[in-house]
Design a protein around this motif. Structure first.
Motif, PDB file in Angstrom:
ATOM      1  N   SER A 136      31.216  82.596  13.508  1.00 36.35           N
ATOM      2  CA  SER A 136      30.796  81.545  14.427  1.00 36.35           C
ATOM      3  C   SER A 136      31.340  80.204  13.973  1.00 36.35           C
ATOM      4  CB  SER A 136      29.269  81.491  14.519  1.00 36.35           C
ATOM      5  OG  SER A 136      28.702  81.156  13.264  1.00 36.35           O
ATOM      6  N   PHE A 137      31.535  79.320  14.947  1.00 38.55           N
ATOM      7  CA  PHE A 137      31.995  77.955  14.693  1.00 38.55           C
ATOM      8  C   PHE A 137      31.147  77.016  15.549  1.00 38.55           C
ATOM      9  CE2 PHE A 137      35.605  80.740  14.067  1.00 38.55           C
ATOM     10  CZ  PHE A 137      36.171  80.299  12.883  1.00 38.55           C
ATOM     11  N   GLU A 138      30.941  75.812  15.031  1.00 36.70           N
ATOM     12  CA  GLU A 138      30.134  74.833  15.769  1.00 36.70           C
ATOM     13  C   GLU A 138      30.923  73.550  15.953  1.00 36.70           C
ATOM     14  OE1 GLU A 138      25.542  73.135  15.783  1.00 36.70           O
ATOM     15  OE2 GLU A 138      26.232  74.536  14.260  1.00 36.70           O
ATOM     16  N   VAL A 139      30.925  73.035  17.175  1.00 35.90           N
ATOM     17  CA  VAL A 139      31.551  71.755  17.506  1.00 35.90           C
ATOM     18  C   VAL A 139      30.425  70.765  17.755  1.00 35.90           C
ATOM     19  CG1 VAL A 139      33.096  70.524  19.074  1.00 35.90           C
ATOM     20  CG2 VAL A 139      33.531  72.933  18.529  1.00 35.90           C
ATOM     21  N   GLY A 140      30.368  69.696  16.952  1.00 34.51           N
ATOM     22  CA  GLY A 140      29.277  68.734  17.034  1.00 34.51           C
ATOM     23  C   GLY A 140      29.297  67.942  18.336  1.00 34.51           C
ATOM     24  N   GLY A 141      28.182  67.277  18.616  1.00 35.21           N
ATOM     25  CA  GLY A 141      28.070  66.513  19.846  1.00 35.21           C
ATOM     26  C   GLY A 141      29.035  65.346  19.916  1.00 35.21           C
ATOM     27  N   HIS A 142      29.526  64.846  18.782  1.00 36.48           N
ATOM     28  CA  HIS A 142      30.469  63.729  18.749  1.00 36.48           C
ATOM     29  C   HIS A 142      31.896  64.213  18.485  1.00 36.48           C
ATOM     30  CE1 HIS A 142      29.159  64.531  14.610  1.00 36.48           C
ATOM     31  NE2 HIS A 142      30.384  64.177  14.270  1.00 36.48           N
ATOM     32  N   GLU A 143      32.138  65.519  18.639  1.00 35.80           N
ATOM     33  CA  GLU A 143      33.434  66.087  18.290  1.00 35.80           C
ATOM     34  C   GLU A 143      34.085  66.787  19.481  1.00 35.80           C
ATOM     35  OE1 GLU A 143      32.854  67.210  13.585  1.00 35.80           O
ATOM     36  OE2 GLU A 143      32.239  68.678  15.087  1.00 35.80           O
ATOM     37  N   SER A 144      35.379  66.999  19.330  1.00 33.92           N
ATOM     38  CA  SER A 144      36.134  67.860  20.234  1.00 33.92           C
ATOM     39  C   SER A 144      36.776  68.949  19.378  1.00 33.92           C
ATOM     40  CB  SER A 144      37.211  67.058  20.968  1.00 33.92           C
ATOM     41  OG  SER A 144      38.053  67.919  21.710  1.00 33.92           O
ATOM     42  N   GLY A 145      36.698  70.204  19.840  1.00 30.22           N
ATOM     43  CA  GLY A 145      37.268  71.315  19.073  1.00 30.22           C
ATOM     44  C   GLY A 145      38.546  71.840  19.713  1.00 30.22           C
ATOM     45  N   ILE A 146      39.489  72.219  18.879  1.00 34.54           N
ATOM     46  CA  ILE A 146      40.753  72.801  19.352  1.00 34.54           C
ATOM     47  C   ILE A 146      40.825  74.227  18.816  1.00 34.54           C
ATOM     48  CG2 ILE A 146      43.233  72.542  19.522  1.00 34.54           C
ATOM     49  CD1 ILE A 146      41.656  70.222  20.673  1.00 34.54           C
ATOM     50  N   LEU A 147      40.916  75.199  19.737  1.00 34.63           N
ATOM     51  CA  LEU A 147      40.876  76.616  19.392  1.00 34.63           C
ATOM     52  C   LEU A 147      42.285  77.167  19.167  1.00 34.63           C
ATOM     53  CD1 LEU A 147      39.346  79.344  19.156  1.00 34.63           C
ATOM     54  CD2 LEU A 147      39.546  79.541  21.648  1.00 34.63           C
TER      55      LEU A 147
END
Length: 370
Positions: A136-147
């Motif tokens: 599992s991975f978590e992207v915070g509320g102030h972040e953008s994630g790149i898969l």
């Protein structure tokens, strides 16, 4: 004597003759002659179909048996979720499995782990039973994630928690902070147009607005720093020292404008910029201090002369009024006498003449005595 074998209602029998499988047997009582090589293997239908020391493929040719079995054939690139009466039982890894489909209804959900992201139909409540088979991975509320799959970019992820199957595809998520960030440039040496080398402390605030664009830039913060450095050199190099000290605010406005001209290439928005400090060389600082001291002395002299001129003009106006008005003249005499009395304990006046003449005479005498 015949050998009796009883098969209960929750059981099934497997008949073997001389070690070879013959057929399946339904619940009931069976008698076998002791002179035959027949043997019955009893299976509980609540347990998986797994005859001891026998390969499962040996029984898959029996159509009658297959009607009571649920077969799960899991390929190398698959996982299979096993449910009994709609309740999750276990995760099946590559291989072939059989379950008695008699007292319970067995169903399966096939998962192709070459596409590792959890499908919507996977109930997250079963995660504790999937330990070791997912990540599992978590992207915070102030972040953008790149898969990324196998280091190949897939898409941008919004804030949230994401689950992926472990398998032949490696999964990685890089996160970028979307909050306002600050870039400090300290002690940057720059030469002005009049060849004065100074050190500049500058600061700017920015926010990432295009994560994919920002991720395309190697050493993102270093490149933004260099961009700021070049713009400062470009502008400061066209100014003389005096202009630079006078135009600190204009420098910030110019740099911010130029940064935002380039912001699209970096996927950021520059919010503010400003000069924190201008540090001058020691000899230049001494010269400026000398100039400043001379300027302040000149200003003080001008103020002193202005006050003297005002005082003289005031005396001239007073004298003119006294000359024109006897009463005002008499008041001035009394004011003058009051001031003398504040300094002297006793005054004795004799002889003729008016008061001002006698006081002048008295003052002349005291002055001569000194």
């Amino acid at each position: 004597m015949f050998k009796k074998v009883i098969i209960q209602s929750d059981e099934r029998g497997l008949l073997f003759r001389r070690g070879s499988y013959v057929k399946s047997l339904q619940p009931g009582t069976y008698r076998m002659s002791p002179f035959t090589d027949d043997a019955i293997m009893v299976q509980n239908v609540l347990h998986p179909f797994a005859p001891a020391a026998k390969e499962l493929e040996l029984f898959l040719q029996d159509a009658e048996l297959l009607r009571e079995l649920a077969i799960a054939d899991v390929q190398d690139n698959e996982y299979m979720l096993h449910y009994a009466d709609g309740k999750f039982v276990s995760l099946l890894t590559p291989g072939i499995y059989a379950f008695w489909n008699v007292l319970k209804k067995h169903t399966f959900v096939r998962i192709d782990i070459r596409n590792p992201e959890f499908a919507p139909e996977v109930n997250l409540a079963i995660l504790p039973k999937l330990h070791g088979h997912y990540q599992s991975f978590e992207v915070g509320g102030h972040e953008s994630g790149i898969l990324f799959y196998n280091n190949v970019l897939q898409r941008e992820l919004r804030p949230g928690k994401y689950y992926f199957w472990k398998g032949p595809v490696s999964v990685m998520i890089k996160t970028l902070d979307l909050r306002q960030q600050q870039l400090d440039m300290t002690g940057q040496e720059i030469m002005t147009e009049d060849k004065v080398t100074l050190r500049l402390n500058f600061v700017c605030q920015y926010r990432i607005i295009d994560s994919l664009k920002a991720l395309e830039i190697k050493s993102f913060e270093d490149q933004v720093y260099i961009l700021l450095q070049l713009i400062l050199r470009e502008y400061v190099g066209t100014l003389k020292l005096d202009d630079l000290l006078r135009m600190k605010q204009e420098i910030a406005e110019f740099v911010l404008s130029r940064l935002n001209d380039k912001s699209g290439s970096y996927g950021v928005q520059f919010l503010s910029a400003g000069v924190k400090d201008i540090i001058l060389p020691g000899d230049i600082k001494e010269i400026l201090n000398t100039v400043l001291l001379a300027e302040k002395r000149a200003q003080a002299n001008i103020i002193t002369r202005r006050e003297e001129t005002a005082s003289t003009r005031s005396l001239m106006n007073t004298a003119k009024l006294m000359d024109e008005n006897g009463t005002l003249y008499r008041l001035k005499e009394l004011e003058f006498l009051e001031k003398i009395c504040e300094k002297i304990g006793t005054i004795s006046l004799t002889g003729g003449g008016n008061l001002l003449e006698q006081l002048n005479s008295l003052l002349s005498v005291r002055g001569s005595e000194k």
